[in-house]
Design an enzyme around this catalytic site. Structure first.
Site, PDB file in Angstrom:
ATOM      1  N   CYS A  13       0.856  -1.198   0.000  1.00 22.43           N
ATOM      2  CA  CYS A  13       0.000   0.000   0.000  1.00 22.43           C
ATOM      3  C   CYS A  13       0.880   1.231   0.000  1.00 22.43           C
ATOM      4  O   CYS A  13       2.107   1.153   0.100  1.00 22.43           O
ATOM      5  CB  CYS A  13      -0.918  -0.004   1.231  1.00 22.43           C
ATOM      6  SG  CYS A  13      -0.025   0.116   2.788  1.00 22.43           S
ATOM      7  N   CYS A  16       3.111   1.579   3.012  1.00 26.42           N
ATOM      8  CA  CYS A  16       4.357   0.801   2.937  1.00 26.42           C
ATOM      9  C   CYS A  16       5.416   1.575   2.150  1.00 26.42           C
ATOM     10  O   CYS A  16       6.579   1.666   2.553  1.00 26.42           O
ATOM     11  CB  CYS A  16       4.112  -0.545   2.250  1.00 26.42           C
ATOM     12  SG  CYS A  16       2.917  -1.601   3.080  1.00 26.42           S
ATOM     13  N   CYS A  78      46.388 -14.710 -11.475  1.00 27.97           N
ATOM     14  CA  CYS A  78      46.909 -14.775 -10.115  1.00 27.97           C
ATOM     15  C   CYS A  78      45.938 -14.099  -9.161  1.00 27.97           C
ATOM     16  O   CYS A  78      44.914 -13.550  -9.562  1.00 27.97           O
ATOM     17  CB  CYS A  78      48.278 -14.114 -10.017  1.00 27.97           C
ATOM     18  SG  CYS A  78      48.240 -12.345 -10.383  1.00 27.97           S
ATOM     19  N   CYS A  81      45.021 -10.450  -9.737  1.00 26.89           N
ATOM     20  CA  CYS A  81      43.979 -10.257 -10.756  1.00 26.89           C
ATOM     21  C   CYS A  81      42.596 -10.368 -10.114  1.00 26.89           C
ATOM     22  O   CYS A  81      41.703  -9.562 -10.385  1.00 26.89           O
ATOM     23  CB  CYS A  81      44.101 -11.312 -11.857  1.00 26.89           C
ATOM     24  SG  CYS A  81      45.708 -11.420 -12.653  1.00 26.89           S
ATOM     25  N   ASP A 492      18.364 -33.815  15.938  1.00 27.26           N
ATOM     26  CA  ASP A 492      16.960 -34.064  16.229  1.00 27.26           C
ATOM     27  C   ASP A 492      16.789 -35.587  16.274  1.00 27.26           C
ATOM     28  O   ASP A 492      17.612 -36.315  15.708  1.00 27.26           O
ATOM     29  CB  ASP A 492      16.092 -33.452  15.124  1.00 27.26           C
ATOM     30  CG  ASP A 492      14.638 -33.865  15.242  1.00 27.26           C
ATOM     31  OD1 ASP A 492      14.065 -33.691  16.323  1.00 27.26           O
ATOM     32  OD2 ASP A 492      14.104 -34.403  14.250  1.00 27.26           O
ATOM     33  N   ASP A 687      15.309 -32.536  10.288  1.00 26.87           N
ATOM     34  CA  ASP A 687      14.617 -32.830   9.036  1.00 26.87           C
ATOM     35  C   ASP A 687      13.215 -32.257   8.960  1.00 26.87           C
ATOM     36  O   ASP A 687      12.605 -32.259   7.892  1.00 26.87           O
ATOM     37  CB  ASP A 687      14.531 -34.345   8.821  1.00 26.87           C
ATOM     38  CG  ASP A 687      13.448 -34.984   9.686  1.00 26.87           C
ATOM     39  OD1 ASP A 687      13.330 -34.588  10.867  1.00 26.87           O
ATOM     40  OD2 ASP A 687      12.716 -35.848   9.176  1.00 26.87           O
ATOM     41  N   ASP A 691      12.195 -28.175  12.994  1.00 25.80           N
ATOM     42  CA  ASP A 691      13.642 -28.060  13.141  1.00 25.80           C
ATOM     43  C   ASP A 691      14.192 -26.786  12.500  1.00 25.80           C
ATOM     44  O   ASP A 691      15.355 -26.445  12.716  1.00 25.80           O
ATOM     45  CB  ASP A 691      14.342 -29.269  12.496  1.00 25.80           C
ATOM     46  CG  ASP A 691      14.045 -30.566  13.225  1.00 25.80           C
ATOM     47  OD1 ASP A 691      13.864 -30.514  14.453  1.00 25.80           O
ATOM     48  OD2 ASP A 691      13.981 -31.619  12.564  1.00 25.80           O
TER      49      ASP A 691
END
Length: 814
Positions: A13, A16, A78, A81, A492, A687, A691
Site C-alpha cells: 500500500c 508501505c 593470479c 587479478c 533431532d 529434518d 527443526d
C-alpha cells in the site's frame, strides 16, 4: 552523486511505500529517495552504498530485491587479478557483494535488482583488463583454456629449444661453442637468437604483454606485468648488447635471450599443466550436468516425438524408454518399472514406480517403459537445484582467504619496489650490470602470486565436488569452514536418528494365549483408527482381519466384540479402569517403558492377554555414524520434542553424550544456545518443519535431504542420501578441505617468502649462489601446479563406513 533504481519487496500500500521511502531517506549518504508503489521501484540519489540501502530497507521490513549474476572471466592469472576484478565490481553502484573465483574463472555478483545489467557488469570487468561475459543459463560457460595453452607452449618450446641448446650447451660442452664461433661467429649467433626469441615474445608470449603492460601503466600491475617486465628487460638488454653495444658500460656486454625465451616457455608450460589440473577440479559439476538428457520423448499431437529438453513444459506427458534417463521431475501416469535413484538417495537398489509415484530428473528407468507428467522443469527440478547448490558452494570465498587477499592486494607493488631496490644495490655493490639484471629479473619472475590465488578456490571446488558425490550438498560455501570449527553435533531424534514412523518392535503374550491370535484381535480393533500406533500394529498383522464394531474412548483405548468375545485394546489404565488385573503383564510393561516404547495392552473377556511395544526404529547408519563422530573428537547431543524416557532410551543405545527432551521448537533453539555456551560452535542436524528455527540458530545447520523443504531451506548443508552417515561425510569433507586449504596457503606464502630473498642474492656473499631467472620461472610454474595437485587429493575423500554404498552422483548402470 549517483542515481540508483531498484526493486523493493513487501510493498502492499501507499503507507508501505512511505515507510520504505523514509527509511531510505534516513540512510547515510542519501540525498533524495522515492518509492513507487505502482511498480515497486525505488529511486535513490546520493553516494550511499548498495549495502547501506539494502540494510536500511531490511530494517524497515521492506527488503530490497536482490539478484545474483554470474560472469565468465578470461585472462586472470593470479590472486592480484582476482582482487582487482573484485574491487572494480564492489566499487560499482548497485553492487552489494562480489566474489571472484580464479579456479573457475567466474565472478558471482549480488546486486540490487534492476540497478545494473549483467552486460554492464561484464563491461566493467573488461575495462580492468580481463575479458568478461555474462553466464545466462545454469550451465557453466566453460572456455577451453587447455588447447591454446598447449599450442602456445609447443610453439614457444620449438622456438626456444635451439637457443637453449646452443647457448647453454656451449657453456656445458665447449666444443659446441667453438663450432659456432668457427662457423657463423658470435654476432650472427646473437642475431639468430634475437630473431627466435623475438618470435617467442610476440607470438606465444604476447599474452603477458597484452594484459600486463596496460595494467602496469594504469598503476595496477599483476602477475602478467611481472613476467612482461622481467622478460622485456632481458630482451631489451640483450638487443642493445647485440645491435648497439656502445650504449652499455665497458665489460658488461652479454645477452640473455635464452633466459627470456625459457622463462616464457616454462610459465606457459606451467599454465598448461595448471589448466589440465584445474579441468579435473570441475568434474563433479560436469557429471551432474551430464545426468540430463539432451532430448526427450514428449507427447505432441497425439504421439511421442523426440524434442530438445529445453522445449519441455510443465504438464507435458513424457515417455521414458527402458534404460533411459528421466528427463525432468514428474508423476508417473502409466506403466510399472524400477528406477535407479542412487544419484539422489544413494540407495543401491532400484525403486518400484507405478501410476501416482514421483520420479526425479536424472534418475535411470529400468527395463519397462514409463509415462509421466512433468511437474517441474528447468531450474525448478531437483537436479537443477543440486547443480545450483554445488556451483554456489564452489564459487564461495571463505573467511580464511581474507588474509591472503590482504597480502595479495599489496604484493605485486611491493615486489616491484623490492626488485628496483635489489637492482640498485647490485649496481652499487655488485661486480657488474649483469648481476643486477639477473637478480632483478629473478625477483620479478619468482614472486608471482599465482599459487596464492589458487590456494583456496581449487580446494573448495574439489572438496565440495567430492562431497556432492557423497551426498553432501553445501548450500552456503562458508559452511565448509564453519563445520570444521564445530565442537558439538546436535541431532533431532524423530526422522533424523530414527526412521520417523512407529513400528511393532516386541510383543509379550501370556501363557495360554496364541501370539498370532492376540495380534490379529488387536489389529482388528485398531483397523478403524488412523493413529500412528494403530498403523504400526496393522502393518505387522495378517492381511485378513475379522470384523469388529469398536467404540473409542479418547485418551484411553478401544473396546469391541469379536466372535462373541469382549476385547479391550489400549493403555494399561484403560484395562485397569475396566477391572482387568494387569499384574501378569507388569514385568513386560516396565521393561518396555524403560526403553521408551509406546505400549498397547490387550484384554480378552476381562483377562489380561498381551502387551505390544511400539517404537520408532533407530536408523541402521545412526550408531556407526555417532561412533565415528566421537572418534573425531566431537561431542554428540540429541534435542527432541519426544518424552524423556523415549529420548533417553534412544540416546543410551546410540552412546549420545547430552540429551534435551520434551522441548518445543523454541526450546531447541535454547538448547543449542546452551550447548554453544558450554562447548563452543554447534552444528545441528534435523529434518522437520519444527527443526527450521534450530537449523537457523546453529552455527552450521545440516538438513536430512528426505526432510521438508522448509528445513532444507533453513540449512547450510543438505544431506541428500537421508543417512545419518552423511553427517560424518560432511564433517570429513569439511575438515579435509580446510586442512588442504591451510596447506596450500602455507606453501604459497612460504614459497614466496623463502625464494624472493634467494632471488635477490642474499646467498651470494656467503655461497656464491645467484638464482637464475630460468630456475625462478620453473619454480614459479611448479608452485601453482603443486597447489592444484594438492587440491586434487581431495577427490580421494572416503565415504563413511556405514555409507559405503552411497554414491549419489556417480554413474549408475542402465
Amino acid at each position: 552523486m549517483t542515481t540508483l533504481r531498484f526493486a523493493v519487496e513487501n510493498l502492499s500500500c501507499a503507507g508501505c511505500a512511505g515507510r520504505a521511502e523514509r527509511a531510505l531517506q534516513a540512510a547515510p549518504g542519501v540525498e533524495t529517495a522515492s518509492v513507487n508503489i505502482a511498480n515497486h521501484m525505488a529511486q535513490v540519489s546520493g553516494d550511499a552504498t548498495a549495502d547501506t540501502l539494502s540494510n536500511a530497507l531490511a530494517e524497515a521490513g521492506y527488503p530490497a530485491k536482490q539478484t545474483t549474476h554470474r560472469l565468465k572471466i578470461t585472462g586472470m592469472s593470479c590472486a592480484s587479478c582476482v582482487g582487482r576484478v573484485e574491487r572494480a565490481l564492489q566499487d560499482t553502484d548497485g553492487v552489494i557483494a562480489a566474489s571472484v573465483n580464479l579456479a573457475t574463472e567466474t565472478a558471482e555478483v549480488r546486486i540490487l535488482d534492476g540497478a545494473i545489467a549483467p552486460t554492464e557488469l561484464a563491461e566493467i570487468v573488461t575495462q580492468t583488463g580481463y575479458t568478461a561475459n555474462p553466464i545466462t543459463s545454469d550451465t557453466p560457460q566453460e572456455t577451453d583454456d587447455i588447447t591454446p595453452l598447449k599450442r602456445d607452449t609447443l610453439i614457444a618450446g620449438a622456438l626456444t629449444l635451439p637457443v637453449f641448446l646452443t647457448e647453454m650447451g656451449g657453456h656445458l660442452f665447449p666444443p659446441i661453442h667453438h663450432a659456432i664461433m668457427g662457423s657463423i661467429g658470435m654476432q650472427t649467433f646473437w642475431v639468430l637468437q634475437f630473431l627466435l626469441v623475438t618470435l617467442v615474445l610476440i607470438w606465444p608470449g604476447r599474452r603477458f604483454f597484452r594484459i600486463g603492460l596496460p595494467l602496469l601503466f594504469k598503476g595496477a600491475p599483476d602477475m602478467n606485468s611481472l613476467v612482461a617486465l622481467g622478460t622485456g628487460a632481458a630482451w631489451v638488454f640483450s638487443t642493445i648488447a647485440t645491435f648497439a653495444p656502445a650504449l652499455l658500460p665497458s665489460g658488461t656486454r652479454a645477452v640473455y635471450f635464452e633466459a627470456a625465451a625459457v622463462i616464457v616457455t616454462l610459465i606457459l608450460a606451467g599454465r598448461w599443466m595448471e589448466a589440465r589440473a584445474k579441468g579435473r577440479t570441475g568434474a563433479a559439476i560436469r557429471h551432474l550436468i551430464g545426468l540430463r538428457p539432451d532430448s526427450v520423448r514428449v507427447m505432441r499431437d497425439g504421439a511421442f516425438t523426440e524434442r530438445p529438453l529445453a522445449e519441455v513444459e510443465t504438464d507435458d506427458l513424457i515417455e521414458a524408454r527402458p534404460g533411459a534417463r528421466i528427463a525432468v521431475d514428474g508423476i508417473v501416469t502409466d506403466g510399472t518399472s524400477f528406477v535407479d535413484e542412487s544419484m539422489i538417495t544413494g540407495e543401491p537398489l532400484p525403486v518400484s514406480k507405478s501410476a501416482g509415484d514421483p520420479v526425479t530428473g536424472g534418475t535411470i528407468n529400468g527395463n519397462a517403459p514409463l509415462t509421466y507428467r512433468a511437474t517441474a522443469v528447468g531450474p525448478d527440478t531437483v537436479l537443477a537445484r543440486i547443480i545450483d547448490m554445488v556451483q554456489t558452494a564452489q564459487g564461495a570465498k571463505l573467511p580464511i582467504q581474507a588474509l591472503a587477499d590482504k597480502v595479495v592486494r599489496i604484493f605485486v607493488p611491493v615486489v616491484l619496489v623490492v626488485a628496483a631496490m635489489t637492482i640498485a644495490i647490485w649496481l652499487i655493490f655488485g661486480p657488474d650490470l649483469s648481476y643486477a639484471l639477473t637478480a632483478g629479473v629473478a625477483i620479478l619472475i619468482i614472486a608471482c602470486p599465482c599459487a596464492m590465488g589458487l590456494a583456496t578456490p581449487t580446494s573448495i571446488m574439489v572438496g565440495t565436488g567430492r562431497a556432492a558425490e557423497l551426498g553432501v550438498l553445501f548450500r552456503k560455501g562458508d559452511a565448509l569452514q564453519r563445520l570444521d570449527a564445530a565442537k558439538v553435533i546436535a541431532f533431532d531424534k524423530t526422522g533424523t536418528l530414527t526412521e520417523g514412523r512407529p513400528t511393532l518392535v516386541d510383543q509379550t503374550t501370556l501363557s495360554g494365549i496364541d501370539a498370532e491370535r492376540a495380534l490379529t484381535l488387536t489389529a482388528a480393533v485398531e483397523q478403524s483408527s488412523d493413529h500412528p500406533i494403530a498403523r504400526a500394529i496393522l502393518s505387522s498383522a495378517p492381511d485378513t482381519l475379522p470384523n469388529a464394531e469398536t467404540e473409542t474412548i479418547p485418551g484411553y483405548g478401544l473396546s469391541a466384540q469379536i466372535d462373541g468375545q469382549s476385547i479391550l485394546v489400549g493403555s494399561e489404565r484403560w484395562l485397569s479402569r475396566n477391572g482387568v488385573d494387569t499384574a501378569p503383564l507388569q514385568e513386560a510393561i516396565q521393561s518396555y517403558a524403560a526403553k521408551g516404547h509406546s505400549l498397547v495392552c490387550l484384554a480378552i473377556d476381562a483377562q489380561p492377554a498381551a502387551v505390544f511395544a511400539i517404537a520408532d526404529q533407530i536408523k541402521p547408519s545412526a550408531k556407526p555414524a555417532i561412533d565415528a563422530l566421537h572418534d573425531q573428537g566431537l561431542q554428540v547431543a540429541m534435542i527432541s520434542g519426544d518424552n524423556e524416557a523415549a529420548a533417553t532410551a534412544i540416546a543410551r543405545q546410540l552412546g549420545i553424550d547430552h540429551v534435551t527432551a520434551g522441548v518445543l521448537p523454541d526450546g531447541k533453539v535454547d538448547a543449542i544456545k546452551d550447548l554453544r555456551a558450554r562447548f563452543g560452535p554447534v552444528a545441528f542436524v534435523g529434518d522437520g518443519i519444527n527443526d527450521a528455527p534450530a537449523l537457523a540458530e546453529a552455527d552450521t545447520g545440516l538438513a536430512i535431504g528426505t526432510g521438508t523443504d522448509v528445513a532444507i531451506e533453513a540449512a547450510d548443508i543438505v544431506l541428500s542420501s537421508g543417512r545419518v552417515s552423511g553427517v560424518v561425510n560432511a564433517v570429513e569433507a569439511s575438515r579435509k578441505t580446510m586442512r588442504n586449504i591451510r596447506q596450500n596457503l602455507f606453501w604459497a606464502f612460504a614459497y614466496n617468502t623463502a625464494l624472493i630473498p634467494v632471488a635477490a642474492g642474499v646467498l651470494y656473499p656467503s655461497f656464491g649462489i645467484l638464482l637464475s631467472p630460468m630456475l625462478g620461472a620453473a619454480a614459479m610454474a611448479l608452485s601453482s601446479v603443486f597447489v592444484v595437485s594438492n587440491a586434487l587429493r581431495l577427490r580421494n575423500i572416503a565415504a563413511a563406513q556405514s555409507d559405503v554404498q552411497s554414491r549419489p552422483y556417480q554413474e549408475a548402470p542402465a
